[in-house]
Design a protein around this motif. Structure first.
Motif, PDB file in Angstrom:
ATOM      1  N   SER A 153      33.126 -97.151  28.388  1.00  0.00           N
ATOM      2  CA  SER A 153      33.290 -97.658  29.753  1.00  0.00           C
ATOM      3  C   SER A 153      32.303 -98.777  30.034  1.00  0.00           C
ATOM      4  CB  SER A 153      33.097 -96.519  30.754  1.00  0.00           C
ATOM      5  OG  SER A 153      34.108 -95.557  30.631  1.00  0.00           O
ATOM      6  N   LYS A 158      37.809 -94.189  32.305  1.00  0.00           N
ATOM      7  CA  LYS A 158      37.600 -92.768  32.556  1.00  0.00           C
ATOM      8  C   LYS A 158      38.933 -92.060  32.365  1.00  0.00           C
ATOM      9  CE  LYS A 158      35.108 -89.700  35.706  1.00  0.00           C
ATOM     10  NZ  LYS A 158      33.917 -89.652  34.826  1.00  0.00           N
ATOM     11  N   ASP A 177      25.984 -89.588  31.234  1.00  0.00           N
ATOM     12  CA  ASP A 177      25.168 -88.434  30.851  1.00  0.00           C
ATOM     13  C   ASP A 177      25.330 -88.113  29.367  1.00  0.00           C
ATOM     14  OD1 ASP A 177      23.896 -87.383  33.368  1.00  0.00           O
ATOM     15  OD2 ASP A 177      25.978 -87.457  34.027  1.00  0.00           O
ATOM     16  N   TYR A 178      26.456 -88.511  28.789  1.00  0.00           N
ATOM     17  CA  TYR A 178      26.726 -88.212  27.376  1.00  0.00           C
ATOM     18  C   TYR A 178      25.686 -88.885  26.484  1.00  0.00           C
ATOM     19  CZ  TYR A 178      29.424 -87.463  23.112  1.00  0.00           C
ATOM     20  OH  TYR A 178      29.838 -87.069  21.858  1.00  0.00           O
ATOM     21  N   ARG A 224      22.303 -91.743  30.432  1.00  0.00           N
ATOM     22  CA  ARG A 224      22.179 -91.874  31.880  1.00  0.00           C
ATOM     23  C   ARG A 224      21.082 -92.874  32.243  1.00  0.00           C
ATOM     24  NH1 ARG A 224      23.688 -89.043  36.380  1.00  0.00           N
ATOM     25  NH2 ARG A 224      22.351 -89.373  38.191  1.00  0.00           N
ATOM     26  N   HIS A 274      28.336 -91.470  36.983  1.00  0.00           N
ATOM     27  CA  HIS A 274      29.478 -90.551  37.006  1.00  0.00           C
ATOM     28  C   HIS A 274      30.747 -91.226  36.494  1.00  0.00           C
ATOM     29  CE1 HIS A 274      32.238 -87.464  38.368  1.00  0.00           C
ATOM     30  NE2 HIS A 274      32.946 -88.401  38.979  1.00  0.00           N
ATOM     31  N   ASN A 320      28.875 -96.374  24.753  1.00  0.00           N
ATOM     32  CA  ASN A 320      29.721 -95.905  25.842  1.00  0.00           C
ATOM     33  C   ASN A 320      30.851 -96.900  26.079  1.00  0.00           C
ATOM     34  OD1 ASN A 320      30.441 -95.950  28.900  1.00  0.00           O
ATOM     35  ND2 ASN A 320      29.526 -93.932  28.578  1.00  0.00           N
ATOM     36  N   GLY A 344      30.433 -91.952  32.791  1.00  0.00           N
ATOM     37  CA  GLY A 344      30.111 -90.812  31.932  1.00  0.00           C
ATOM     38  C   GLY A 344      28.843 -91.023  31.126  1.00  0.00           C
TER      39      GLY A 344
END
Length: 668
Positions: free
Chosen positions: A203, A492, A181-182, A186, A176, A201, A179
């Motif tokens: 982050s 985020k 899931d993008y 995941r 979460h 990603n 992020g």
């Protein structure tokens, strides 16, 4: 420190002929009182596994001890010997480009247990030969240490353990917050954790770089603990930090958090390299010095800087002297050159030391002799210079990394990065003769400063933003720029209207941003020509929420929006700059803010740089540094003694600075 250190790196191992005695004689003649040895010659000290030869180190220490020259010993761990790599190729770092190939320095995995085993052994052997020697005054840990891109299996396993601790073993929380899931990134089981080198990603990627920086922290703590078992109480421990590189030292180092890495050191150290000749401005010397002084809020050592350096850096007459005093003016307690002599083999034969390849006196060496005489005469008045600045710039490794993942924009075909924004502001302050310190997100001294400047703080924890709000509310003055408070520490993006929590003290919000095309900002408050009022690179469409508009956008589409705002919040004030401006406009904005914070900008400006502090006798020291090829005259000063000329000056008595010249005034 009892006196200023003036010296050079000296490695007899590199010499093509035996000339130790001649070098010592020339060092003494130049006022050299310290040399750095041993740091880069592991393969000479340990030619084969377990076979040690410290004869070069012993021979140099013997000579220096006899001559009364102090020695700083460097641990030789930043360049690994061939026998180690031949037997244990896994000591080479695996990076995004794959496994390294032996040859360059700094290609090892600083977490590899084999490397650490041999590194510890050679450090201990070296300490046994050096720590007891009277001439040895301190130790340098490694050399310009970074993580060197290491991202192999053991590093990634350590990263997963780090994440499990950070997120309390909760994968849902990690997915979460980052992020993931993008694009189906995941992660549903810890054992499925992917190779982070390929992540898209931001982050996750930025968190991995943050973790890699902690490897440097641990490595230096580990070395400091080993050295600490041998060193005397009167011997210091330092490290020569370096900076972002743009052909010279430039900005915040992305691969090391200096603020964290400096913790095991007894004194901070730095390497500062800068252009010379017509490109010499002194900005890199001041920036590197101010940042290093701020690490421990104390004096520091310049362990490397150039004497001649690159061919294009051969100094004009007077520049070597100007450079030396510029280091001292920032609070340095040493000036040490890389290298004593020019190299006759390998990759850096182009690099010139104090001596050229012929080992004979040259113009640079003769100027070094003048510096050495002056430093010896005035050392007690110039050593341990203390500063009390009222302005600080808050910098962040996390913001730097984030803006590498999410670039600000381009100018003239080149990327504009976080360090460009930091230097945009710092250089303007420098030219205005407003001295400053640096702060980091963890710094607790915010209330010690009248004015804090926050450039492009893209990633920041809520706690820091609340502290900045409180700083303003309690009477501080803040200047923040675009790209500040956009994400939390995990990159985020805030789901609140920007600039998130800081909108409280800034009194402004925005929802949209763009690249400026044919946009200027209004000149009612700051003035300036149309060219000077151009908006560049990036702009936010600011909507005041209580803030006053200092400048708006001049453009048919964007004219309803503010470009620069000012807000009163509690007892303090906050200015927000929503776009990249020209250097001239930033100078005007800073001057406006300085007046509000009651920070004197001074009537003397670049090319004459003024740097001040208080010496160990409690007297004020003021350096006047002429960064130009023309004579400069100054007359705004109190009565006192000009130390280098030995003359007494009446208040505001004109002082003439020669091209690239220096004056040092001492007064009550």
């Amino acid at each position: 420190m009892e006196h200023l250190l003036y010296g050079a790196a000296y490695y007899e191992e590199y010499l093509p002929v035996d000339r130790l005695e001649q070098d010592v004689e020339m060092m003494k003649a130049a006022g050299i009182n310290v040399v750095r040895i041993a740091e880069s010659t592991w393969s000479t000290c340990e030619p084969q596994d377990g076979v040690f030869d410290f004869s070069h180190v012993e021979r140099v220490m013997d000579a220096m001890e006899k001559a009364g020259i102090s020695v700083i010993v460097g641990t030789p761990t930043y360049a690994v010997p061939t026998w180690m790599v031949k037997s244990y190729p896994e000591v080479l770092a695996t990076t995004k480009q794959g496994r390294g190939i032996y040859g360059p320095r700094q290609i090892m995995d600083i977490t590899n247990p084999v490397y650490l085993f041999y590194a510890e052994r050679v450090i201990r052997k070296l300490m046994e030969h050096t720590a007891h020697r009277p001439c040895v005054i301190g130790f340098q840990l490694d050399n310009e240490t970074k993580y060197y891109g290491t991202a192999g299996k053991n590093v990634q396993e350590g990263f997963v353990k780090y994440l499990r601790e950070k997120f309390h073993n909760d994968l849902d929380a990690l997915n979460h917050e980052f992020g993931l899931d993008y694009w189906s990134n995941r992660i549903n089981a810890w054992e499925d954790f992917p190779d982070v080198r390929g992540t898209i990603n931001g982050s996750l990627g930025a968190e991995f770089e943050k973790y890699q920086r902690t490897l440097v922290d641990r490595f230096l703590v580990w070395q400091a603990q080993i050295v600490g078992e041998y060193r005397r109480d009167d011997q210091f421990v330092t490290q020569n930090f370096d900076f972002d590189w743009r052909g010279h030292s430039y900005g915040v180092q992305s691969c090391v958090n200096h603020f964290h890495a400096a913790r095991p050191l007894t004194i901070a150290g730095v390497d500062i390299y800068h252009p010379t000749q017509d490109a010499l401005t002194g900005a890199e010397i001041a920036f590197g010095g101010d940042m290093t002084r701020s690490l421990k809020r104390d004096n520091y050592l310049v362990l490397e800087t150039e004497a001649q350096g690159f061919p294009e850096w051969l100094p004009y007459p007077g520049q070597l002297r100007l450079q030396a005093y510029s280091h001292l003016a920032s609070g340095a307690n040493s000036v040490m050159y890389w290298h004593w002599h020019s190299l006759h083999n390998a990759i850096e034969t182009y690099w010139k030391g104090l001596l050229s390849h012929d080992f004979e006196e040259n113009a640079t060496y003769r100027e070094a002799k003048q510096i050495g005489r002056e430093l010896a005469e005035h050392s007690s008045h110039l050593v341990n210079l203390k500063k009390r600045n009222r302005t600080a710039i808050l910098v962040s490794n996390e913001a730097l990394t984030a803006l590498n993942w999410f670039p600000i924009g381009t100018k003239d075909g080149a990327d504009v990065t976080y360090n460009d924004i930091v230097r945009w502001i710092y250089d303007a302050l420098y030219r205005m003769n407003i001295e400053c310190d640096f702060l980091w997100p963890e710094s607790t001294e915010l209330d010690e400063y009248s004015w804090i400047i926050v450039p492009a703080l893209y990633a920041a924890p809520d706690e820091l933003l609340h502290r900045l709000n409180q700083y303003v509310e309690q009477g501080g003055h803040l200047l923040a720029t675009f790209k500040t408070a956009f994400t939390n520490e995990n990159l985020k993006v805030s789901h609140r209207r920007q600039p998130h929590i800081l909108k409280d003290c800034l009194g402004v919000t925005y929802q949209q941003f763009t690249r400026p095309q044919n946009v200027t900002i209004s000149g009612e408050t700051f003035g300036g020509s149309v060219e000077e009022r151009r908006a560049e690179v990036f702009m936010e469409l600011l909507q005041p929420q209580g803030a006053a508009v200092l400048a708006s956008y001049e453009h048919p589409a964007w004219n309803p929006y503010a470009a620069v705002t000012e807000n009163t919040y509690g007892k303090g004030s906050a200015v927000y700059v929503g776009c990249k401006t020209t250097d001239e406009m930033m100078t005007r904005i800073l001057r406006y803010c300085a007046e509000k914070a009651e920070i004197p900008a001074g009537e003397i400006a670049y090319p004459v740089i003024v740097r001040k502090g208080k010496n160990q006798y409690g007297r004020e020291i003021c350096y006047y540094l002429n960064y130009s090829s023309e004579i400069q005259k100054i007359a705004l000063h109190p009565a006192g003694t000009e130390l280098l000329g030995g003359t007494e000056l009446r208040e505001n008595e004109p002082v003439e600075l020669e091209p690239w010249g220096v004056a040092v005034l001492e007064y009550d």
